[in-house]
Design an enzyme around this catalytic site. Structure first.
Site, PDB file in Angstrom:
ATOM      1  NE  ARG A  41      46.156  21.421  26.257  1.00  0.00           N
ATOM      2  CZ  ARG A  41      46.072  22.385  27.186  1.00  0.00           C
ATOM      3  NH1 ARG A  41      45.667  23.593  26.849  1.00  0.00           N
ATOM      4  NH2 ARG A  41      46.386  22.144  28.443  1.00  0.00           N
TER       5      ARG A  41
ATOM      6  CD  GLN B  72      46.176  25.762  34.900  1.00  0.00           C
ATOM      7  OE1 GLN B  72      45.383  24.888  34.551  1.00  0.00           O
ATOM      8  NE2 GLN B  72      46.871  26.454  34.015  1.00  0.00           N
TER       9      GLN B  72
ATOM     10  CG  ASP C  69      45.459  32.107  29.427  1.00  0.00           C
ATOM     11  OD1 ASP C  69      45.479  31.503  28.346  1.00  0.00           O
ATOM     12  OD2 ASP C  69      45.300  31.529  30.523  1.00  0.00           O
TER      13      ASP C  69
ATOM     14  CG  HIS D  76      49.503  26.736  23.014  1.00  0.00           C
ATOM     15  ND1 HIS D  76      48.862  27.871  22.550  1.00  0.00           N
ATOM     16  CD2 HIS D  76      49.117  26.594  24.301  1.00  0.00           C
ATOM     17  CE1 HIS D  76      48.143  28.382  23.529  1.00  0.00           C
ATOM     18  NE2 HIS D  76      48.278  27.630  24.605  1.00  0.00           N
TER      19      HIS D  76
ATOM     20  CD  GLU E  30      42.902  31.471  25.134  1.00  0.00           C
ATOM     21  OE1 GLU E  30      42.814  30.346  24.635  1.00  0.00           O
ATOM     22  OE2 GLU E  30      42.674  31.682  26.332  1.00  0.00           O
TER      23      GLU E  30
HETATM   24  C1  GLC Z   1      44.453  29.150  27.570  1.00  0.00           C
HETATM   25  C2  GLC Z   1      45.732  28.583  27.039  1.00  0.00           C
HETATM   26  C3  GLC Z   1      45.792  27.129  27.374  1.00  0.00           C
HETATM   27  C4  GLC Z   1      45.711  26.976  28.860  1.00  0.00           C
HETATM   28  C5  GLC Z   1      44.491  27.691  29.419  1.00  0.00           C
HETATM   29  C6  GLC Z   1      44.581  27.807  30.897  1.00  0.00           C
HETATM   30  O1  GLC Z   1      43.347  28.575  26.970  1.00  0.00           O
HETATM   31  O2  GLC Z   1      45.825  28.798  25.672  1.00  0.00           O
HETATM   32  O3  GLC Z   1      46.952  26.539  26.889  1.00  0.00           O
HETATM   33  O4  GLC Z   1      45.595  25.607  29.164  1.00  0.00           O
HETATM   34  O5  GLC Z   1      44.395  28.997  28.947  1.00  0.00           O
HETATM   35  O6  GLC Z   1      45.521  28.795  31.273  1.00  0.00           O
HETATM   36  C1  GLC Z   2      40.629  27.479  27.140  1.00  0.00           C
HETATM   37  C2  GLC Z   2      40.583  27.844  25.746  1.00  0.00           C
HETATM   38  C3  GLC Z   2      40.179  26.663  24.897  1.00  0.00           C
HETATM   39  C4  GLC Z   2      41.039  25.488  25.202  1.00  0.00           C
HETATM   40  C5  GLC Z   2      41.172  25.253  26.665  1.00  0.00           C
HETATM   41  C6  GLC Z   2      42.232  24.279  26.983  1.00  0.00           C
HETATM   42  O1  GLC Z   2      39.361  27.110  27.504  1.00  0.00           O
HETATM   43  O2  GLC Z   2      39.694  28.925  25.614  1.00  0.00           O
HETATM   44  O3  GLC Z   2      40.398  26.888  23.573  1.00  0.00           O
HETATM   45  O4  GLC Z   2      40.452  24.369  24.630  1.00  0.00           O
HETATM   46  O5  GLC Z   2      41.509  26.433  27.316  1.00  0.00           O
HETATM   47  O6  GLC Z   2      43.106  24.053  25.982  1.00  0.00           O
END
Ligand code: GLC
Ligand code: GLC
Length: 649
Positions: free
Chosen positions: A517, A249, A281, A392, A323
């Site tokens: 997860r 990513q 996100d 999730h 988020e």
């Molecule tokens: C957000 C999503 C998580 C993902 C991350 C990277 O936190 O909820 O599932 O891994 O963004 O995109």
């Molecule tokens: C992002 C979210 C956090 C999560 C992570 C991976 O950082 O903000 O909640 O723990 O992604 O899941």
């Protein structure tokens, strides 16, 4: 007054004009209303001296994006604008789901609309459905495209048919805009790998470790176990690229104005699929700066507001969800502060409430919860929360250390206790969760597991212990009762409505085994759903039916619309969480006992917060008035009451 209100005002004025206002003039009007703000924000991120030409590009882009917006959605924008803050309504009930894990694909999802309607759900958060790399892809959060539907879910035509059907059935849709990063297979990443300098500038790429090493000094690690560090070496480019999340990513470089302009186009292609709420996100990470944690930076806020202000010109009916799973004081900033108040995201995840609820279950006390939620500044009037128990992702323990100390605990010992409680380290704990991304360097760790397993149902069923099963059921309902009545949109995580346990099958899947997860990303169990009517006493049926009942009750009570009408009371009994929702001269008090034994509240305290007693009030959940024992109101273990006064006739 925020910009949305201004637009609403103008929209109403134009409507009153004979014949309404033609779409082209509508664009001019909206642009004129926001233009100076857009200009200020744009040039505060990208200096005017060097980037003036990009500003003109942005203006052209806005116009063409407006023209591309389908007429049906244009009309809906006007209707939404004129219908006020629809997202604050007590009618909103959300569910989050993976389309493929719920029922195969988009057409499969369409078949299940009656299931949502039966439960009372009218707002769906669909997890990513666009193309992604095969193999590991972070559940689709590594995007190959922002609008091409991945064939395993169906086609764009299927989705458009689905979103149309949803609109006809008064259902709202939310999709993710993965704004911080693309996959390493995204067209820009591909070109970067082929050597295009232009596209390498879309990401943070470096030919040696000098700057990456400087960044590493202050950047936290998000996945310290599976993706340590924040940079990945790419042999094709012979460069290091910033990858705060997984190695595949790539973080987008918003210091480059072209990235912003292109991403605005991507945002619109998503919105034009017929999406009402866009989930931004990982938006806390949008701006990177040496010497900082590169989270929650002021520039990230300006950037988000800039997206919002542009969207307001092209698609004002679409709203944004933040988020931002960050500290409580930082979350609230995503609603916009000062001059940007109300001009960033309309909705944010109430991650603080979520994490504090899990703390209350483990400690059996509401004190830290009450302290934390009452000390955070109030959100703006036009904003609302998404209240949730599980999603999730993992559960991060984002508590304010100072508040933890005030409630008598040492912050790091307390964090360890919570991890132990949920992750199988305490013999007496009924919770069954897993430790996620434990970082021995700083003792940080998070928790995964399904609601039902974390609340003890899995253990109770294994032990075949009737009273433990009943307690687990009561806890599950109490937690849902809170998200249904606390100010905001309740978001139920699919599977929780039928008490789905942990799914350990991810251990057999090579794409999932490194990310636990997946233990809380189960397949929807339709065979359990098919038994709900026959086996009324099963935990799944009890929970489904009671949840349905609570949802109906929520929708009947205008006090549950979010107008910043929430008052959390500091309660003399530390085990009981008490808050009041008010509309005009009507109130409902929600009382929840987090202890495993009966707890009581004194009548004089109840009277002091306005609760009538005896026959002058009822508990909406049972429809009965409640009995006092020696002037005390007893609440059984994990019992919840929704008390409403009835004026004596
Ligand atoms: C957000 C999503 C998580 C993902 C991350 C990277 O936190 O909820 O599932 O891994 O963004 O995109
Ligand atoms: C992002 C979210 C956090 C999560 C992570 C991976 O950082 O903000 O909640 O723990 O992604 O899941």
């Amino acid at each position: 007054m925020n910009q949305a209100e201004l637009h609403r005002l103008l929209s109403l004025k134009s409507q009153n004009k004979k014949g309404g206002i033609p779409l082209t003039s509508l664009y001019e009007q909206r642009l004129a209303t926001n233009l100076s703000l857009i200009k200020t924000q744009f040039f505060s991120l990208y200096t005017e001296k060097e980037h003036k030409a990009f500003f003109y590009t942005l203006l052209d882009k806005l116009e063409s994006l407006f023209k591309d917006r389908p007429t049906e959605l244009q009309k809906q924008d006007i209707a939404r604008l004129n219908s006020g803050n629809w997202y604050q309504s007590e009618q909103m009930i959300g569910m989050q789901l993976y389309v493929d894990r719920f029922n195969k694909d988009i057409n499969g999802l369409k078949e299940k609309i009656p299931y949502f309607e039966d439960l009372g759900v009218n707002f769906l958060h669909l997890m990513p459905i666009t193309t992604r790399p095969t193999g590991e892809n972070d559940g689709g959060y590594a995007v190959n495209s922002y609008h091409e539907i991945d064939p395993k879910y169906g086609t764009k035509k299927d989705f458009l048919a689905f979103s149309k059907k949803a609109r006809e059935n008064n259902m709202f849709l939310m999709l993710d805009f993965v704004v911080n990063h693309t996959s390493d297979e995204f067209i820009w990443a591909k070109k970067a790998k082929e050597g295009s300098q232009h596209h390498q500038n879309y990401y943070y790429t470096y030919s040696d470790r000098h700057i990456p090493d400087e960044f590493e000094k202050t950047l936290p690690e998000i996945f310290p176990q599976s993706a340590p560090g924040n940079f990945t070496y790419n042999a094709e480019m012979e460069k290091w690229v910033m990858t705060c999340f997984n190695t595949y990513q790539w973080d987008l470089n918003y210091r480059n104005p072209e990235v912003f302009i292109e991403m605005l186009g991507n945002l619109m292609s998503l919105a034009n699929l017929g999406v009402d709420v866009i989930r931004f996100d990982a938006l806390a990470f949008l701006w990177k700066k040496l010497g900082t944690s590169s989270q929650n930076l002021p520039e990230a806020h300006t950037l988000i507001s800039l997206f919002r202000m542009c969207l307001q010109v092209i698609a004002p009916g679409v709203i944004l969800l933040a988020e931002a799973i960050v500290a409580p004081r930082n979350i609230i900033k995503y609603f916009g502060e000062d001059t940007a108040e109300g001009n960033e995201c309309e909705v944010a995840y109430n991650a603080s409430l979520m994490a504090l609820l899990w703390n209350s279950i483990a400690t059996k006390k509401a004190s830290l919860l009450v302290k934390s939620v009452t000390e955070i500044p109030e959100k703006p009037n036009d904003a609302t929360w998404i209240n949730y128990i599980r999603c999730h992702d993992d559960i991060g323990l984002g508590y304010e250390d100072d508040f933890v100390r005030v409630t008598g605990y040492d912050p790091s010992a307390h964090k360890q206790f919570i991890l132990n409680y949920y992750c199988g380290k305490l013999e007496w704990s009924p919770a069954k969760g897993l430790l996620f991304m434990y970082n021995p360097k700083n003792g940080d760790g998070r928790i995964t597991g399904s609601t039902a397993s974390l609340l003890g149902l899995e253990t109770a069923l294994e032990q075949n212990n009737k009273s433990s099963i009943d307690y687990a059921i009561t806890k599950i309902l109490m937690m849902h009762g809170i998200i249904l009545t606390y100010g905001g949109i309740p978001m139920i995580y699919a599977g929780d409505e039928i008490a789905t346990l942990n799914d350990y099958s991810y251990e057999e899947n090579e794409d999932h085994v490194n990310d636990n997860r997946w233990v809380n990303r189960p397949m929807q169990n339709w065979s359990v759903v098919s038994t709900l009517k026959k086996e009324k006493d099963s935990p799944s049926a009890i929970i489904f039916n009671e949840l349905k009942h609570m949802i109906r009750l929520r929708k009947e009570q205008i006090v549950f619309a979010d107008t910043n009408n929430l008052k959390v009371h500091s309660c003399p009994n530390e085990h009981i969480f008490v808050y009041q929702r008010t509309h005009e001269n009507e109130s409902i008090w929600v009382l929840s006992n987090f202890n495993e034994v009966t707890e009581t509240l004194n009548i004089s305290w109840l009277l002091s917060i306005g609760v009538h007693t005896g026959k002058n009030s009822i508990d909406l959940l049972t429809g009965k008035s409640f009995e006092l024992i020696h002037n005390e109101l007893p609440l059984k273990p994990y019992e919840q009451l929704w008390i409403k006064n009835i004026s004596p006739s």
